[in-house]
Each structure stands twice: as C-alpha cells, then as structure tokens.
Write an enzyme that holds these catalytic residues in place. Structure first.
Site, PDB file in Angstrom:
ATOM      1  N   ARG A 154       0.850  -1.196   0.000  1.00  0.00           N
ATOM      2  CA  ARG A 154       0.000   0.000   0.000  1.00  0.00           C
ATOM      3  C   ARG A 154       0.877   1.233   0.000  1.00  0.00           C
ATOM      4  O   ARG A 154       1.842   1.299   0.768  1.00  0.00           O
ATOM      5  CB  ARG A 154      -0.880   0.046   1.260  1.00  0.00           C
ATOM      6  CG  ARG A 154      -1.988  -0.967   1.294  1.00  0.00           C
ATOM      7  CD  ARG A 154      -2.534  -1.079   2.698  1.00  0.00           C
ATOM      8  NE  ARG A 154      -1.471  -1.412   3.637  1.00  0.00           N
ATOM      9  CZ  ARG A 154      -1.571  -1.335   4.964  1.00  0.00           C
ATOM     10  NH1 ARG A 154      -2.698  -0.911   5.501  1.00  0.00           N
ATOM     11  NH2 ARG A 154      -0.572  -1.664   5.753  1.00  0.00           N
ATOM     12  N   LEU A 250     -14.168  -0.836   5.108  1.00  0.00           N
ATOM     13  CA  LEU A 250     -15.597  -0.536   5.225  1.00  0.00           C
ATOM     14  C   LEU A 250     -15.795   0.944   5.538  1.00  0.00           C
ATOM     15  O   LEU A 250     -16.792   1.331   6.127  1.00  0.00           O
ATOM     16  CB  LEU A 250     -16.240  -1.400   6.319  1.00  0.00           C
ATOM     17  CG  LEU A 250     -16.388  -2.893   5.995  1.00  0.00           C
ATOM     18  CD1 LEU A 250     -17.050  -3.627   7.155  1.00  0.00           C
ATOM     19  CD2 LEU A 250     -17.207  -3.121   4.716  1.00  0.00           C
ATOM     20  N   GLY A 253     -17.076   6.692   1.707  1.00  0.00           N
ATOM     21  CA  GLY A 253     -16.474   7.960   1.305  1.00  0.00           C
ATOM     22  C   GLY A 253     -16.755   8.259  -0.156  1.00  0.00           C
ATOM     23  O   GLY A 253     -17.720   7.730  -0.736  1.00  0.00           O
ATOM     24  N   GLY A 257      -9.305   5.591  -5.193  1.00  0.00           N
ATOM     25  CA  GLY A 257      -8.481   6.097  -6.289  1.00  0.00           C
ATOM     26  C   GLY A 257      -7.160   5.373  -6.256  1.00  0.00           C
ATOM     27  O   GLY A 257      -7.062   4.253  -5.758  1.00  0.00           O
ATOM     28  N   CYS A 260      -3.760   1.532  -8.388  1.00  0.00           N
ATOM     29  CA  CYS A 260      -4.082   0.094  -8.500  1.00  0.00           C
ATOM     30  C   CYS A 260      -5.567  -0.231  -8.671  1.00  0.00           C
ATOM     31  O   CYS A 260      -5.956  -0.827  -9.675  1.00  0.00           O
ATOM     32  CB  CYS A 260      -3.544  -0.642  -7.285  1.00  0.00           C
ATOM     33  SG  CYS A 260      -1.773  -0.825  -7.363  1.00  0.00           S
TER      34      CYS A 260
HETATM   35  C1  UDX Z   1      -3.810  -0.962  -2.981  1.00  0.00           C
HETATM   36  C2  UDX Z   1      -3.822  -2.317  -2.256  1.00  0.00           C
HETATM   37  O1  UDX Z   1      -4.302  -2.144  -0.923  1.00  0.00           O
HETATM   38  C3  UDX Z   1      -2.450  -2.965  -2.287  1.00  0.00           C
HETATM   39  O2  UDX Z   1      -2.492  -4.253  -1.668  1.00  0.00           O
HETATM   40  C4  UDX Z   1      -2.103  -3.093  -3.753  1.00  0.00           C
HETATM   41  O3  UDX Z   1      -1.042  -3.868  -4.031  1.00  0.00           O
HETATM   42  C5  UDX Z   1      -1.985  -1.703  -4.362  1.00  0.00           C
HETATM   43  O4  UDX Z   1      -3.271  -1.106  -4.277  1.00  0.00           O
HETATM   44  P1  UDX Z   1      -3.172   1.538  -2.387  1.00  0.00           P
HETATM   45  O5  UDX Z   1      -3.697   1.874  -3.743  1.00  0.00           O
HETATM   46  O6  UDX Z   1      -1.869   2.089  -1.971  1.00  0.00           O
HETATM   47  O7  UDX Z   1      -3.026  -0.060  -2.211  1.00  0.00           O
HETATM   48  O8  UDX Z   1      -4.240   2.069  -1.334  1.00  0.00           O
HETATM   49  P2  UDX Z   1      -5.333   1.474  -0.318  1.00  0.00           P
HETATM   50  O9  UDX Z   1      -4.910   1.787   1.050  1.00  0.00           O
HETATM   51  O10 UDX Z   1      -5.655   0.073  -0.617  1.00  0.00           O
HETATM   52  O11 UDX Z   1      -6.592   2.416  -0.666  1.00  0.00           O
HETATM   53  C6  UDX Z   1      -7.089   2.522  -1.985  1.00  0.00           C
HETATM   54  C7  UDX Z   1      -8.211   3.515  -2.064  1.00  0.00           C
HETATM   55  O12 UDX Z   1      -9.369   3.033  -1.388  1.00  0.00           O
HETATM   56  C8  UDX Z   1      -7.927   4.895  -1.455  1.00  0.00           C
HETATM   57  O13 UDX Z   1      -8.421   5.885  -2.334  1.00  0.00           O
HETATM   58  C9  UDX Z   1      -8.704   4.901  -0.149  1.00  0.00           C
HETATM   59  O14 UDX Z   1      -9.102   6.197   0.243  1.00  0.00           O
HETATM   60  C10 UDX Z   1      -9.909   4.053  -0.540  1.00  0.00           C
HETATM   61  N1  UDX Z   1     -10.530   3.374   0.615  1.00  0.00           N
HETATM   62  C11 UDX Z   1      -9.856   2.444   1.337  1.00  0.00           C
HETATM   63  C12 UDX Z   1     -11.842   3.692   0.961  1.00  0.00           C
HETATM   64  O15 UDX Z   1     -12.493   4.536   0.310  1.00  0.00           O
HETATM   65  N2  UDX Z   1     -12.432   3.046   2.004  1.00  0.00           N
HETATM   66  C13 UDX Z   1     -11.780   2.100   2.742  1.00  0.00           C
HETATM   67  O16 UDX Z   1     -12.379   1.550   3.677  1.00  0.00           O
HETATM   68  C14 UDX Z   1     -10.453   1.792   2.401  1.00  0.00           C
END
Ligand code: UDX
Length: 446
Positions: A154, A250, A253, A257, A260
């Site tokens: 992440r 969970l 929002g 984005g 990935c």
């Molecule tokens: C993700 C995966 O978690 C990671 O394992 C993979 O290899 C690369 O992609 P990352 O993109 O860095 O990692 O962010 P992550 O923390 O997973 O969050 C992704 C998006 O989801 C963010 O925009 C975050 O704000 C959103 N999110 C996350 C939510 O809206 N709600 C949540 O409960 C969790």
C-alpha cells in the site's frame, strides 16, 4: 544473492531498497536518467514514509545501485524482478509494452541461468508469454524460470507492508526456483503461499477487485443510510464485527483512487469479458465508484445552486493520506467539476501540491495552509482524510469561512462534534447537520 530490478517506479524502488536491507546486492535499472541520478544521490523521487533513510543507508553500504545500463544489472544476475508499470489502455486492458520491452532487454543481456520474478500486475497468462519471449531471444543455453510474485504494497505504508505483509504469493511451475524465492523472503517470516503461475496472477487481480467491492458495497449502503436516516459508521462497526466480514475497507467515502484499484478492476473486467464471462458484479463496483466521486459537487449544488464566482476550498488532493500520489484521486474530478461550475478553487494539501500542479497546472490556487484555503470561502469539500484535516478544529471553519458549508467526503469529523457548531455539514452515509436560525444569527453577532 545478485538481484536486478527492472523498473524503478513505486514497486521496484520499495522492493529494491527492502531486499538490499535484507543483505542482498541489488542493481536497479530504469530508462529515466534524471530518476537514476536522483536515486544515486540518495534522494527518492516519490514520497513514501521511511523510504529515504533505507535508501541512503543501503547505497552507502554498497549494496544498492541504480543505473540506466541494463548490462550492468542483468549480466550475472541470479534473480531479476520485473516491476515496470502496466497502465490501463483506453479500453481498460493492461498495457504490457513496458513488460515486453523489459523482457526483450533481459533476454539480450543474461549470461547465466536466471529466475525472472514478475511483480508487475499482469493479465493471467502473461508470465508464460514472458518466458517464451525470453527463451526465444536469449543468447545462450541458459535456463530461465519465470515466477509470478505479485506485490501487495500500500502506498504510504509500503515499507511496513514489505516486512509485515499478510502473505507472499509464489506462482511457479518449478519447485527449485520457487524454493529459492521462498528463501529470499525467509528472514521476514511472512507466510508463503505457493501456487501455479496463472493462479498467482489471478490472486493479485482478485484481491484488489474484492477490496474495491467492499468499498463500493459500503458506499451503496451509505447512500441508502442517508435516505433512511441511519448512520453508516454505526452500520460498518456492526457488520465489520462479524469475523466473516471483517472490519477493514468498510470506510464509506467518495470512492477509491490510486494507481491500482481503478486500473486493476477495469483490467479484470476486460479479462473476464475476453473469456466470455461478463463480470457484472465488478462492472457495478466500477460504476458505483465513478458515481461516488461526483457526490461532493452534486451535494454542494443542492445547498448552493450556483457556485459561479464563489470561493471553494478543496481540502486534500492525494488519493489517500500518506502519499503525494494523485493518480485517479477523487480530487481531480471534484476540481474539474468545480471549474465547470466556474467556482474559484483553492486547494489544500500537505504534500501533493507539486504532483497536482504537474497534472492540472496553475489554473487555480494551491496552499499548504488549511486556514488560507478556508479564508473567505463559501464551501469546503474534504477529499482526503489527512490527519492534518481530521485534527483541524471545526470552530475555525465557522470563523474563517464566509458562510460555512462543509461537504466531508471522508467522514473526518464525529457528528457529536459537528453538532456543537453553526456550520452546514454534509458527509457520506450520515445525517446532515444544519445550523438553526438562532445559531446562524449568533454567529453573525460574533
Ligand atoms: C492498494 C492495495 O491495498 C495494495 O495491496 C495493492 O497492491 C496496491 O493497491 P493503495 O492503492 O496504496 O493499495 O491504497 P489502499 O490503502 O488500498 O486504498 C485505496 C483507495 O481506497 C484509497 O483511495 C482509499 O481512500 C480508498 N478506501 C480504502 C476507501 O475509500 N475506504 C476504505 O475503507 C479503504
């Protein structure tokens, strides 16, 4: 071991630095000279907590090198990691040009038996093609083994994830080579799951698609909560306490984005379509996410029908806290929509301003001071749940804004706290708070 890394983007850099920290000799290759020079001087081109100290430490220990010359990296390498980007093409499929180019170069440079480990997220079947390509073009009877070893790092906690991840996936048809990769990771004591190559490739897509599904699911429940006067936060705690569901991902929002989830969900939907299995659930997940990103301006217009000429503060540009990455960030859509409405945008972010300037230019004001963003503003949209924003006192909105209306796209403030102030506050999946006329009059007197 002598290890080469093909591509010093996010994944390549973190992998290279962390493997050097485990004591291996790492040479990272990248085509971009500026990036390589910067890295050799011990500075990171990306913001990632904890990365730069490890980078400088391992460069000075003589274990970590960066070069634009592939020969230096691949000649005599025992393991080569492919960590180049696989961006989405116009139709959502993964663009494999960089993977193909890396495989070509590797084939032309290897001088001994080698294990090629793919960390780039690639469609199922790609690693078999990489092996065929390298075997066809290599300049000698060297044994090449291709392994799928997807990354689950992440942004913002990539170093932590490298050393403390939940699992390491090793997809291989060669037990000896997979034992070598397992040994490489042994010092970090993370459970290893060995699979065939195609399953490992699928695990990466399915993991990200599942997490994206959880987010869109909770966002759908949030939308229904709003209509039925329920509170998504209490609902999320209630359902997440069931161990079968789990309490991660969970948070309702304005959608996911990053580099990935948006790319991998689209690529998996395409992959499914290619084998005549329309992935209807994933299509809905993607659609819900697109809709979420438009919620802030839509909700704002229900309160302020014309935003033309009004100062609007956008708080948070990064796609999530802890990173300067703005790829597929909801803030991009929000700012574009506000500009269409002819609003006067002032955007706050603690670290992502320069990345946003590269993307959207200087057509609006940037600041790294929340107060400056809010000063005289008529609407504040919270797009990223930065700690700086979560800790920012609510009373300052009412003191600094012309007419405090907050659209909180990340549910940064507790409703109990919000109710103490004369602000119009709208969040995701929770009841809105509107100041009473008495409160408004009192605030005008202050
Ligand atoms: C993700 C995966 O978690 C990671 O394992 C993979 O290899 C690369 O992609 P990352 O993109 O860095 O990692 O962010 P992550 O923390 O997973 O969050 C992704 C998006 O989801 C963010 O925009 C975050 O704000 C959103 N999110 C996350 C939510 O809206 N709600 C949540 O409960 C969790």
């Amino acid at each position: 071991m002598r290890i080469a890394i093909a591509g010093v983007g996010y994944v390549g850099l973190v992998t290279g630095v962390c493997l050097a920290e485990l004591g291996h000799e790492i040479t990272c290759v990248d085509l971009q000279k500026d990036r390589v020079n910067l890295l050799n001087s011990g500075r990171s081109p990306i913001y990632e907590p904890g990365l730069e100290p490890l980078l400088t430490k391992n460069i000075s220990c003589g274990r970590l090198f960066f070069t634009t010359n592939p020969e230096k990296a691949y000649k005599h390498a025992e393991i080569i990691f492919i960590t180049v980007g696989t961006p989405a093409k116009e139709d959502g499929t993964a663009d494999l040009d960089q993977v193909t180019a890396a495989a070509d170069t590797i084939a032309s440079q290897i001088t001994n038996d080698v294990i090629i480990c793919t960390k780039s997220t690639v469609p199922v079947g790609t690693n078999e093609k990489i092996k065929q390509m390298i075997d066809k073009e290599k300049n000698g009877p060297f044994k090449t083994t291709v392994i799928s070893n997807p990354e689950f790092l992440r942004e913002g906690s990539a170093i932590f994830d490298f050393f403390h991840g939940d699992r390491i996936i090793i997809g291989s048809d060669n037990p000896e080579a997979s034992a070598t990769i397992e040994k490489l990771y042994a010092p970090i004591h993370i459970p290893v799951i060995k699979t065939d190559i195609r399953s490992a490739e699928m695990i990466k897509y399915a993991s990200n698609a599942f997490l994206a599904t959880k987010i869109s699911f909770i966002n759908e429940i949030a939308a229904i909560c709003e209509k039925l006067d329920a509170n998504i936060e209490e609902v999320a705690i209630g359902i997440g306490s069931d161990k079968r569901i789990g309490n991660h991902f969970l948070r309702a929002g304005i959608g996911y984005g990053g580099s990935c989830f948006p790319k991998d969900t689209k690529a998996l939907a395409q992959l499914a379509g290619n084998v005549q299995h329309p992935f209807e659930l994933l299509d809905a997940v993607i659609n819900v996410n697109n809709r979420q990103q438009s919620i802030p301006v839509k909700k704002a217009k229900e309160i302020i029908p014309s935003l033309a000429g009004k100062k609007v503060s956008v708080l948070g540009l990064a796609f999530k806290p802890g990173t300067d990455d703005i790829r597929e960030s909801p803030s991009l859509k929000i700012i574009k929509e506000l500009q269409q409405e002819k609003a006067i945008v002032t955007a706050y972010d603690p670290i992502a301003i320069s990345t946003m300037q590269k993307e959207l230019g200087n057509h609006f004001t940037y600041t790294n001071d929340i107060l400056e963003a809010l000063w005289d503003s008529e609407l504040a949209i919270i797009a990223t749940d930065w700690e700086q924003i979560k800790k920012f006192p609510l009373y300052l909105y009412s003191e600094y804004m012309k007419n405090p209306v907050i659209i909180d796209g990340r549910n940064c403030y507790s409703m109990d706290e919000v109710k103490k102030y004369p602000i119009h506050y709208v969040s995701i999946g929770r009841p809105s708070h509107m100041p009473t006329i008495v409160e408004v009059n009192q605030s005008l007197l202050l």
